[in-house]
Design an enzyme around this catalytic site. Sequence first.
Site, short mmCIF file in Angstrom:
data_model
loop_
_atom_site.label_atom_id
_atom_site.label_comp_id
_atom_site.label_asym_id
_atom_site.label_seq_id
_atom_site.Cartn_x
_atom_site.Cartn_y
_atom_site.Cartn_z
N LEU A 27 0.82 -1.22 0.00
CA LEU A 27 0.00 0.00 0.00
C LEU A 27 0.85 1.27 0.00
CD1 LEU A 27 -2.96 -1.05 2.36
CD2 LEU A 27 -2.77 -1.28 -0.13
N ILE A 41 6.87 -7.26 -1.03
CA ILE A 41 7.43 -8.45 -1.68
C ILE A 41 8.86 -8.71 -1.22
CG2 ILE A 41 5.92 -8.47 -3.72
CD1 ILE A 41 8.23 -7.05 -5.26
N TYR A 93 15.74 2.89 -11.62
CA TYR A 93 14.47 2.28 -12.03
C TYR A 93 14.63 1.50 -13.33
CZ TYR A 93 9.65 2.07 -13.74
OH TYR A 93 8.44 1.64 -14.23
N ASN A 97 3.07 4.69 -21.88
CA ASN A 97 2.40 5.53 -20.87
C ASN A 97 0.95 5.10 -20.66
OD1 ASN A 97 4.78 7.05 -21.98
ND2 ASN A 97 4.21 8.39 -20.31
N VAL A 125 1.04 11.67 -16.21
CA VAL A 125 0.64 13.05 -16.48
C VAL A 125 -0.87 13.17 -16.70
CG1 VAL A 125 1.13 12.95 -18.98
CG2 VAL A 125 1.25 15.13 -17.78
N ARG A 185 4.30 11.28 -26.32
CA ARG A 185 4.29 9.98 -25.65
C ARG A 185 3.31 9.06 -26.37
NH1 ARG A 185 7.95 12.23 -23.64
NH2 ARG A 185 8.56 12.38 -21.45
N ARG A 193 11.84 19.18 -17.21
CA ARG A 193 12.46 18.37 -16.13
C ARG A 193 13.76 17.75 -16.63
NH1 ARG A 193 7.70 14.35 -14.36
NH2 ARG A 193 6.52 15.67 -12.98
#
Length: 314
Positions: free
Chosen positions: A38, A59, A150, A179, A194, A218, A276
């Site tokens: 969660l 996990i 990541y 996406n 987004v 995207r 960004r």
Amino acid sequence: MDRISNSKVLITGGAGFIGSNLADTLIEDNEIVVVDDLSMGKIENLPKSNHLHFFEHSITDYEFMNKLLVEWEFDYIFLLAAVASVADTVKRPLETHEINQNANINILETIRVNRLSLKKLLFSSSAAVYGNDPELPKKETSPIDPLSPYAIDKYATERFVIDYGELYGIPTVATRFFNVYGPKQNPSSPYSGVLSIIFNCVGKDAVFSLYGDGNQTRDFVFISDVVNTLVMLMVSNEEHKVYNVGTGVSISINQVIEEFENILNKKLKINYRKIRSGDIKNSYADITEISKTGYRPAFDIHNGLQEYIDQFYK
Ligand code: UD2
């Protein structure tokens, strides 16, 4: 669509955006076990049913996971649990590596050591593995250029999943999501999808921060197309392969905003901000491989946004 029925199904990250939509689809004919800590997922996302068995666990709790896997002898395993925020993995690389990679290897290892027989295991990877390489559209054979913990963990785990499959005779498959958007996507972080952020801003009349000029593109794929693809890959005979999951269409953020405004007949308040760092200019999928399995996205951006909005106001 081919179906999964009368099966024991594990969904890690099952209270999250993609996992809970998948659970909704499978709950009628199967026993579903969801393991979720969660951290991003919500218990309210889950269908209410006696066939849904929820465990609030990470996990990375190996003792728990090993026991669960051995006791349940699942038919199908969807590995969707992850720290999905790229920024978070840049801040906490070691901790997130434990979740995004090692915990998944532990699941593979438990299957191997205990010789658990399963129909298939699917790992969800990401288009992040392609990084900034300029080749477009992205093919599964395009150069890999993971630029964050990541992306590195997603790529390496993909390889573990495919190679464990080959080496130890475990039926496995992996997907690279582009996406994904739709109901239950959590807009709470600046690194959330987004479209969930835009939808949230429109609803609350809040100002949307647009990083860059909005011309970045995207490949937005609607959640129900993704869920159908996940199920289809599980029941197909194909294994030990990785598939792009997108629509094959590239859309700019400006176009998406215009679609939202037209459907809702409302203007979005926009605050233009600096692009960004690490943001990718253009990304879209070559979907030739997944199309060979019969996949055709049912939703384009217009229908997908309409459905997203309709389901919200239903
Ligand atoms: C997606 C994945 C990410 C990783 C990455 C790999 C999602 C949610 N994220 O990031 O996990 O796989 O692909 O390349 O699927 N934007 C704004 N304002 C906002 C939020 C975003 O302008 O409030 C911009 C953002 O700078 C980017 C675009 O919208 O140019 C899409 O952002 P995103 O975070 O939804 O997805 P992306 O492709 O950066």
